[in-house]
Design a protein around this motif. Structure first.
Motif, short mmCIF file in Angstrom:
data_model
loop_
_atom_site.label_atom_id
_atom_site.label_comp_id
_atom_site.label_asym_id
_atom_site.label_seq_id
_atom_site.Cartn_x
_atom_site.Cartn_y
_atom_site.Cartn_z
N LEU A 98 33.35 -3.33 -14.44
CA LEU A 98 33.58 -4.38 -15.43
C LEU A 98 32.41 -5.35 -15.47
O LEU A 98 31.98 -5.77 -16.55
CB LEU A 98 34.88 -5.12 -15.11
N GLY A 99 31.88 -5.69 -14.29
CA GLY A 99 30.70 -6.55 -14.26
C GLY A 99 29.50 -5.91 -14.93
O GLY A 99 28.73 -6.59 -15.63
N ALA A 100 29.32 -4.59 -14.74
CA ALA A 100 28.21 -3.89 -15.39
C ALA A 100 28.38 -3.90 -16.91
O ALA A 100 27.41 -4.07 -17.66
CB ALA A 100 28.12 -2.45 -14.88
N GLY A 101 29.62 -3.72 -17.37
CA GLY A 101 29.86 -3.78 -18.80
C GLY A 101 29.57 -5.15 -19.38
O GLY A 101 28.97 -5.27 -20.46
N ARG A 102 29.95 -6.19 -18.64
CA ARG A 102 29.67 -7.55 -19.11
C ARG A 102 28.16 -7.83 -19.09
O ARG A 102 27.65 -8.57 -19.93
CB ARG A 102 30.40 -8.56 -18.25
N PHE A 103 27.44 -7.24 -18.13
CA PHE A 103 26.00 -7.45 -18.05
C PHE A 103 25.30 -6.85 -19.27
O PHE A 103 24.47 -7.52 -19.92
CB PHE A 103 25.45 -6.83 -16.77
N THR A 104 25.62 -5.61 -19.60
CA THR A 104 24.98 -4.98 -20.76
C THR A 104 25.42 -5.65 -22.05
O THR A 104 24.64 -5.75 -23.01
CB THR A 104 25.29 -3.48 -20.80
N ASP A 105 26.65 -6.13 -22.09
CA ASP A 105 27.10 -6.86 -23.28
C ASP A 105 26.32 -8.16 -23.44
O ASP A 105 26.08 -8.62 -24.55
CB ASP A 105 28.60 -7.15 -23.18
N GLY A 106 25.92 -8.76 -22.32
CA GLY A 106 25.11 -9.97 -22.39
C GLY A 106 23.75 -9.72 -23.01
O GLY A 106 23.23 -10.55 -23.75
N LEU A 123 24.34 -2.05 -29.56
CA LEU A 123 24.52 -2.04 -28.11
C LEU A 123 25.87 -2.62 -27.71
O LEU A 123 26.49 -2.17 -26.74
CB LEU A 123 23.39 -2.82 -27.44
N SER A 124 26.35 -3.59 -28.46
CA SER A 124 27.63 -4.22 -28.10
C SER A 124 28.78 -3.23 -28.18
O SER A 124 29.74 -3.32 -27.39
CB SER A 124 27.90 -5.41 -29.02
N VAL A 125 28.73 -2.27 -29.09
CA VAL A 125 29.78 -1.25 -29.18
C VAL A 125 29.82 -0.42 -27.89
O VAL A 125 30.89 -0.17 -27.32
CB VAL A 125 29.56 -0.33 -30.40
N VAL A 126 28.65 -0.02 -27.43
CA VAL A 126 28.58 0.79 -26.22
C VAL A 126 29.10 0.02 -25.01
O VAL A 126 29.85 0.54 -24.18
CB VAL A 126 27.13 1.25 -25.99
N THR A 127 28.72 -1.24 -24.90
CA THR A 127 29.10 -2.02 -23.73
C THR A 127 30.61 -2.29 -23.68
O THR A 127 31.19 -2.35 -22.59
CB THR A 127 28.34 -3.34 -23.70
N TRP A 162 50.77 -3.89 -23.16
CA TRP A 162 50.15 -2.59 -22.93
C TRP A 162 49.17 -2.71 -21.76
O TRP A 162 49.54 -2.54 -20.62
CB TRP A 162 49.45 -2.10 -24.20
N SER A 163 47.90 -3.01 -22.04
CA SER A 163 46.91 -3.19 -20.98
C SER A 163 45.70 -3.90 -21.55
O SER A 163 45.46 -3.87 -22.77
CB SER A 163 46.48 -1.84 -20.39
N TRP A 164 44.93 -4.51 -20.66
CA TRP A 164 43.71 -5.18 -21.12
C TRP A 164 42.65 -4.16 -21.54
O TRP A 164 41.80 -4.45 -22.38
CB TRP A 164 43.16 -6.09 -20.03
N GLN A 165 42.70 -2.92 -20.98
CA GLN A 165 41.75 -1.90 -21.41
C GLN A 165 41.93 -1.56 -22.88
O GLN A 165 40.95 -1.30 -23.60
CB GLN A 165 41.91 -0.63 -20.57
N ALA A 166 43.18 -1.55 -23.35
CA ALA A 166 43.43 -1.24 -24.75
C ALA A 166 42.75 -2.25 -25.67
O ALA A 166 42.28 -1.89 -26.76
CB ALA A 166 44.93 -1.20 -25.02
N VAL A 167 42.69 -3.49 -25.24
CA VAL A 167 42.02 -4.51 -26.06
C VAL A 167 40.53 -4.21 -26.18
O VAL A 167 39.95 -4.31 -27.27
CB VAL A 167 42.25 -5.90 -25.45
N PHE A 168 39.90 -3.81 -25.08
CA PHE A 168 38.47 -3.48 -25.13
C PHE A 168 38.21 -2.29 -26.05
O PHE A 168 37.22 -2.27 -26.79
CB PHE A 168 37.94 -3.21 -23.73
N TYR A 169 39.08 -1.28 -25.99
CA TYR A 169 38.91 -0.14 -26.88
C TYR A 169 39.02 -0.57 -28.34
O TYR A 169 38.22 -0.15 -29.20
CB TYR A 169 39.97 0.93 -26.58
N ALA A 170 40.01 -1.42 -28.63
CA ALA A 170 40.17 -1.89 -30.01
C ALA A 170 38.97 -2.72 -30.47
O ALA A 170 38.51 -2.61 -31.62
CB ALA A 170 41.45 -2.71 -30.13
N LEU A 171 38.44 -3.54 -29.56
CA LEU A 171 37.28 -4.35 -29.91
C LEU A 171 36.05 -3.49 -30.18
O LEU A 171 35.23 -3.81 -31.04
CB LEU A 171 36.99 -5.35 -28.80
N ALA A 172 35.91 -2.39 -29.43
CA ALA A 172 34.78 -1.49 -29.67
C ALA A 172 34.86 -0.90 -31.07
O ALA A 172 33.85 -0.82 -31.78
CB ALA A 172 34.76 -0.38 -28.62
#
Length: 458
Positions: A82-90, A65-69, A142-152
């Motif tokens: 972003l808040g919804a993503g953090r909620f599901t990641d929680g 589930l963490s990959v999806v979030t 670059w951007s903070w979005q790129a970090v989230f993609y890399a983390l996924a």
């Protein structure tokens, strides 16, 4: 633990940057609190699941589930997404945290548990060194979005490993681990219902949103959140938790107090550095790096000391160190004080938590019979998240009020940091109630090999 640590360490420094770029600084407490609110639900589901079927299944579900979030957060175009993503990641984080603690209780004898927890803390050292600074650099270049993609993509590695390695253990060995657990808590302790956990998660989110501004809508949300917390939160915790009864109830309460103070400090110090002091993102990342190293180091120390120093005293020492950290953070609101002082406050607070958090986990396992390890782990996770939600909500309300009254940032931060001294002082005063007495000690045999070659429950 090593690979998922990268995701955890890299996300927190990005949140203030993301909130600013999405024009949602006012909703930053909601985004920071959404993760914690959802962890309540994930912790309750994971604890019950671990008792029924072993820890492997909720662990696998959590990492998948963490990959999806992370992908949901990466594609955010509004602060609400972003808040919804953090909620599901929680939710995912709650599943993982509870299943890991339950696995320690189910698989290791008492004499090894402290070292296992310190080893897991050590797995965060390299992520803490590389993750936050690298995330800050990528977000700046670059951007903070790129970090989230890399983390996924990075988190997909442990997710794949969990599916492949634990799939063969999801049958007899997991059922054996959970055998007899369901229904054996007795009339005094009931397993929390998922509906109650969902209600508390929604309540936590409403409360976090309600304290971000003072108007009719926000006040109604805050009132509804508080009412739901009062009605449903006691159902998720052991009886007499709020009265700090000796044993597991006091241990659960102290987890709420210490975690609430620490993670609220961890939320407001980066916000101070980013919005008022205007330091580069790499400096904020270094604060998280230093904190993670300090946590791992002090956790290693408690793993060597717990046989010589009573665990409840380690909790008291950790709370005292955290009190010093809060004082240092408040000092940094003086304009003449260098921003590096705020970084040192996070490091000091992490030293205190590295002593207190593993000690509280060990105390909870020592106070709990073998067939309730999942329940105890879920209660500790729920308490931690409730503490974070409530302390963050009260601190955010004070911060919002002082920001309006003072028309400036620094006095609001001063009041927020001063408020954190209250839960820390309470934790130090109540630490003696968590001690393990001779009558409460449950003797557990060493693990025996099962037919499948895996360690059976202790």
């Amino acid at each position: 633990m090593f690979l998922t640590g990268f995701a955890a360490m890299a996300v927190m420094p990005l949140l203030p940057v993301a909130a600013r770029e999405l024009d949602g600084v006012g909703l930053y407490p909601l985004v920071a609190g959404a993760f914690v609110a959802a962890s309540l639900l994930g912790g309750v589901l994971g604890g019950s699941w671990a008792d029924r079927a072993g820890a492997g299944r909720p662990l696998t579900a959590g990492v998948l589930l963490s990959v999806v979030t992370l992908l949901v957060s990466a594609t955010s175009t509004t602060i609400w997404q972003l808040g919804a993503g953090r909620f599901t990641d929680g939710i995912a984080a709650g599943l993982v945290a509870v299943s890991v603690n339950a696995a320690v209780g189910q698989s290791y004898p008492d004499r090894l548990r402290a070292r296992v927890l310190s080893l897991m803390s050590a797995c965060w050292i390299v992520p803490s060194l590389v993750g936050p600074p690298l995330a800050g650099l990528v977000a700046g270049w670059w951007s903070w979005q790129a970090v989230f993609y890399a983390l996924a993509g990075l988190t997909a590695i442990p997710a794949t490993a969990a599916v492949l390695l634990l799939r063969g253990r999801s049958g007899r060995s997991d059922r054996r681990a959970g055998a007899g657990a369901a229904g054996e808590l007795g009339p005094a302790v009931r397993r929390p219902a998922p509906s109650a956990a969902l209600a508390v998660s929604v309540a936590a989110a409403l409360t976090q949103y309600g304290v971000t501004a003072w108007d009719v809508l926000h006040l109604l949300c805050a009132g509804a959140g508080v009412a739901l917390l009062v009605a449903f939160a006691p159902r998720l915790l052991p009886p007499r938790t709020w009265r700090a009864a000796d044993g597991l109830p006091a241990t659960v309460l102290l987890r709420a107090l210490t975690s609430g103070a620490y993670f609220t400090l961890e939320a407001f110090v980066p916000l101070l550095l980013t919005t008022v002091r205007r330091v580069p993102g790499t400096v904020t990342g270094l604060a998280f790096t230093g904190a993670a190293l300090a946590w791992a180091g002090s956790s290693w120390v408690q793993g060597r000391l717990h046989h010589r120093v009573p665990r409840h005293r380690l909790v008291a020492v950790g709370a005292a160190v955290m009190a010093v950290a809060v004082a240092v953070a408040a000092l940094c609101t003086v304009p003449a004080v260098p921003p590096a002082v705020a970084v040192s406050s996070m490091v000091l607070a992490a030293v205190g938590m590295g002593l207190a958090a593993p000690s509280l986990t060990l105390l909870s396992l020592a106070h709990t019979p073998a067939d309730r390890q999942g329940y105890a782990s879920g209660a500790m996770q729920t308490s931690q998240n409730l503490g974070q939600t409530l302390v963050l909500a009260v601190t955010s309300a004070l911060f919002t009020t002082l920001s309006v009254l003072s028309d400036g940032g620094l006095p609001a931060f001063t009041g927020a940091f001063a408020l954190l001294a209250v839960p820390i002082a309470a934790a130090a005063a109540l630490s003696g109630r968590t001690r393990v007495t001779a009558a409460a000690t449950v003797r557990r045999p060493a693990p025996e090999p099962s037919a499948a070659g895996a360690g059976s429950r202790t």
